[in-house]
Design a protein around this motif. Structure first.
Motif, short mmCIF file in Angstrom:
data_model
loop_
_atom_site.label_atom_id
_atom_site.label_comp_id
_atom_site.label_asym_id
_atom_site.label_seq_id
_atom_site.Cartn_x
_atom_site.Cartn_y
_atom_site.Cartn_z
N ASP A 185 -16.02 -87.56 -23.10
CA ASP A 185 -17.06 -87.99 -24.03
C ASP A 185 -18.27 -88.55 -23.30
O ASP A 185 -19.41 -88.39 -23.76
CB ASP A 185 -16.50 -89.02 -25.01
N LEU A 186 -18.05 -89.19 -22.14
CA LEU A 186 -19.17 -89.68 -21.35
C LEU A 186 -19.92 -88.52 -20.69
O LEU A 186 -21.14 -88.55 -20.57
CB LEU A 186 -18.68 -90.67 -20.29
N ARG A 187 -19.18 -87.49 -20.29
CA ARG A 187 -19.86 -86.31 -19.75
C ARG A 187 -20.73 -85.66 -20.82
O ARG A 187 -21.85 -85.22 -20.55
CB ARG A 187 -18.84 -85.29 -19.23
N ALA A 188 -20.22 -85.61 -22.05
CA ALA A 188 -21.00 -85.02 -23.15
C ALA A 188 -22.26 -85.83 -23.40
O ALA A 188 -23.34 -85.26 -23.61
CB ALA A 188 -20.15 -84.95 -24.41
N PHE A 236 -24.60 -76.72 -23.92
CA PHE A 236 -23.35 -75.95 -23.91
C PHE A 236 -22.28 -76.68 -23.11
O PHE A 236 -21.13 -76.80 -23.55
CB PHE A 236 -23.62 -74.57 -23.32
N GLU A 237 -22.65 -77.20 -21.94
CA GLU A 237 -21.69 -77.98 -21.16
C GLU A 237 -21.27 -79.24 -21.92
O GLU A 237 -20.11 -79.66 -21.85
CB GLU A 237 -22.32 -78.36 -19.81
N GLY A 238 -22.21 -79.84 -22.66
CA GLY A 238 -21.87 -81.00 -23.46
C GLY A 238 -20.90 -80.66 -24.57
O GLY A 238 -19.98 -81.44 -24.88
N SER A 239 -21.08 -79.49 -25.20
CA SER A 239 -20.15 -79.08 -26.26
C SER A 239 -18.76 -78.81 -25.69
O SER A 239 -17.75 -79.08 -26.34
CB SER A 239 -20.69 -77.85 -26.98
N GLN A 240 -18.71 -78.28 -24.47
CA GLN A 240 -17.41 -78.10 -23.82
C GLN A 240 -16.74 -79.45 -23.58
O GLN A 240 -15.52 -79.60 -23.79
CB GLN A 240 -17.58 -77.36 -22.50
N ALA A 241 -17.54 -80.43 -23.14
CA ALA A 241 -16.98 -81.78 -22.93
C ALA A 241 -16.56 -82.39 -24.26
O ALA A 241 -15.53 -83.09 -24.32
CB ALA A 241 -18.02 -82.66 -22.24
N ASP A 242 -17.32 -82.14 -25.33
CA ASP A 242 -16.92 -82.63 -26.66
C ASP A 242 -15.57 -82.05 -27.06
O ASP A 242 -14.73 -82.74 -27.66
CB ASP A 242 -17.98 -82.28 -27.70
N TYR A 243 -15.38 -80.78 -26.77
CA TYR A 243 -14.10 -80.14 -27.09
C TYR A 243 -12.96 -80.78 -26.30
O TYR A 243 -11.88 -81.05 -26.85
CB TYR A 243 -14.17 -78.64 -26.81
N GLN A 244 -13.20 -81.03 -25.00
CA GLN A 244 -12.17 -81.68 -24.20
C GLN A 244 -11.87 -83.08 -24.72
O GLN A 244 -10.71 -83.52 -24.74
CB GLN A 244 -12.63 -81.75 -22.74
N ALA A 245 -12.92 -83.79 -25.16
CA ALA A 245 -12.71 -85.13 -25.73
C ALA A 245 -11.91 -85.05 -27.02
O ALA A 245 -11.00 -85.87 -27.26
CB ALA A 245 -14.06 -85.80 -25.98
N ASN A 251 -28.08 -94.10 -26.05
CA ASN A 251 -26.75 -93.69 -26.53
C ASN A 251 -25.78 -93.53 -25.37
O ASN A 251 -24.60 -93.88 -25.49
CB ASN A 251 -26.85 -92.37 -27.30
N TYR A 252 -26.26 -93.01 -24.26
CA TYR A 252 -25.42 -92.88 -23.07
C TYR A 252 -25.00 -94.24 -22.55
O TYR A 252 -23.83 -94.47 -22.21
CB TYR A 252 -26.17 -92.09 -22.00
N LYS A 253 -25.95 -95.18 -22.50
CA LYS A 253 -25.62 -96.54 -22.08
C LYS A 253 -24.57 -97.15 -23.01
O LYS A 253 -23.60 -97.77 -22.56
CB LYS A 253 -26.87 -97.42 -22.08
N SER A 254 -24.78 -96.98 -24.31
CA SER A 254 -23.84 -97.53 -25.29
C SER A 254 -22.45 -96.93 -25.12
O SER A 254 -21.44 -97.65 -25.19
CB SER A 254 -24.36 -97.28 -26.71
N ALA A 255 -22.39 -95.62 -24.90
CA ALA A 255 -21.09 -94.95 -24.72
C ALA A 255 -20.38 -95.50 -23.48
O ALA A 255 -19.16 -95.70 -23.49
CB ALA A 255 -21.28 -93.45 -24.62
#
Length: 467
Positions: A286-289, A153-162, A369-373
């Motif tokens: 996007d990195l937070r997500a 859920f927190e990731g989806s919020q970060a996706d929205y902010q991104a 994926n996190y490293k790549s981002a």
């Protein structure tokens, strides 16, 4: 025996897989940026949309945030993710439901010949109650799933902010692309007008039998035709920019209303001092997500391992059972029941182990994926900082080129009119002059776009959260 059972449970709990912990600040994050760009002394103290000093751009960005369907769809997915977190957390609590049931049955007495008696009889039964069930989260599996859902859920919020930040960048780029295409149209019109005067001048002298040859006349006509074609192409590009901006604002792609009233590209000052890599890691949504997704996959891995352990449940509740419906509330017919159960998976065809292996692979993939981002984000910052320097140098050189080529074109045409220079050199010098003006506009737009890319790469806020 009790001690042996306790030891066995501890051994099973020790078999639960542990997620891989990745801390980028220890491995990937440098202390400072490699590229040294010219910059202001202070960090960014305002929102970057406002730094362009264009209130109409600010209003367009706010309109896009309100109306863009893609952003609104992303917002709805945030709500979906939030409800999924609620659903996952509900399993921690007991479930209760109220039941009322009634039956009526008839039975035949076969083989019993009672004189004057009935050969069948009818019975009725009614029951009601509150049925409670509760799976005890002895191992923390349900808590892990709830925390995983919260992370997502927190990731989806970060996706929205991104998505919101990206949309602001797209609107700003489309805004200044529209301003640049409008200015390019001005150059193309001036070019066409100049070549039209040239062609008229050459044709008039040719028709009067003066100096120009047929070749010079055809050359002037050809250049004018090409200029008119370029003007039509420029109009087509400008209309496409208008429609692109309308789409970002969530409106019908129309060219009837041109929102960019300024018709000019802003002058850029030195960029503010950028945040450090560590600060950028925390700022970029996007990195937070990606980080939230990595942490959620780790919790899913723990939960999948705990599904191999025994589960404990409590069932029961109060109720009533009577032969008549109106007797259900009578205290004489009250009942209650309490039951407990322990369930240990033994054989499911390898399904649970496969689920655990899958969760482990997903968790490792989320880490990579996190490293790549992170690496891509840092590359975006380095590229933007490097381009900031090079584009500034390119713009400065082109400004000098425009001044020199404009003067050269004017002198060359005057020399042609006096008959001391051929038309080929005169027309070529005019072409170079117009090309230099066009390139200067393009570089100014590219520099503005690169500045927007820098703001996005650093995760800087476009506008205040609430307007």
């Amino acid at each position: 025996m009790k001690i042996l059972s306790f030891i066995l449970l501890l051994a099973l709990a020790g078999c639960v897989p542990k997620p891989f912990l990745f801390k980028p600040e220890n491995d990937l994050v440098p202390s400072r940026w490699e590229t040294r760009a010219r910059q202001g002394q202070e960090a960014n103290s305002t929102f970057w949309i406002e730094s362009f000093g264009n209130d109409a751009l600010k209003q367009a960005t706010l309109a896009a945030w309100r109306n863009n369907p893609d952003l609104l769809a992303t917002a709805e997915m945030v709500l979906v993710s939030g409800e999924e977190a609620v659903i996952a957390g509900a399993s921690l609590f007991p479930t209760a439901r109220a039941d009322v049931s009634g039956t009526r049955s008839k039975r035949n007495l076969i083989g019993f010949n009672f004189p004057g008696g009935e050969t069948s009889f009818t019975t009725k039964s009614f029951s009601s109650g509150i049925n409670l069930s509760w799976e005890l989260d002895f191992w923390g599996r349900i808590r892990d799933l709830r925390h995983s859902a919260r992370k997502r859920f927190e990731g989806s919020q970060a996706d929205y902010q991104a998505a919101r930040l990206s949309l602001a960048g797209q609107v700003a780029k489309a805004w200044f692309a529209l301003a640049e295409s409008s200015a390019q149209l001005g150059i193309l019109r001036k070019t066409t007008e100049t070549y039209s005067k040239n062609q008229a001048y050459v044709s008039d002298r040719f028709d009067r039998g003066l100096q120009p040859s047929r070749l010079e006349k055809d050359l002037a006509t050809s250049i004018l035709a090409n200029a008119r074609a370029n003007l039509a192409k420029g109009k087509r590009s400008h209309e496409a920019n208008l429609r692109a901006l309308s789409l970002l604002l969530g409106e019908y792609p129309s060219i009837d209303r041109d929102r960019n009233k300024s018709r000019s590209l802003p002058l850029l000052s030195l960029p503010p001092r950028p945040p450090t890599p560590v600060e950028t890691l925390a700022r970029r949504p996007d990195l937070r997500a990606a980080r939230m997704n990595m942490e959620a996959s780790g919790l899913d891995l723990k939960a999948s391992g705990k599904s191999l352990l025994p589960s404990f449940s409590i069932l029961g509740g109060p109720g009533s059972r009577a032969g008549e419906f109106n007797e259900l509330l009578d205290e004489r017919f009250r009942t209650w029941e309490v039951a407990g159960s322990v369930s240990q998976p033994i054989f499911q065809g390898g399904r649970l182990l496969a689920v655990t292996r899958r969760a482990k692979a997903i968790q490792k993939g989320a880490v990579e994926n996190y490293k790549s981002a992170i690496l891509k984000a840092f590359a975006e910052v380095e590229n933007a900082l490097s381009s900031e320097n090079l584009l500034a140098q390119e713009e400065q050189s082109l400004e000098l080129a425009v001044q020199a080529s404009t003067s050269a074109a004017q002198i060359s045409w005057e020399r042609y009119q006096r008959g001391v220079e051929n038309i080929f050199n005169a027309l070529e010098n005019q072409r170079r002059s117009f090309e230099a003006e066009s390139r200067l506009l393009s570089v100014k737009k590219e520099r503005i776009h690169n500045r927007i890319n820098l703001y996005l790469a650093l995760g800087l806020d476009a506008l205040p959260e609430k307007q």
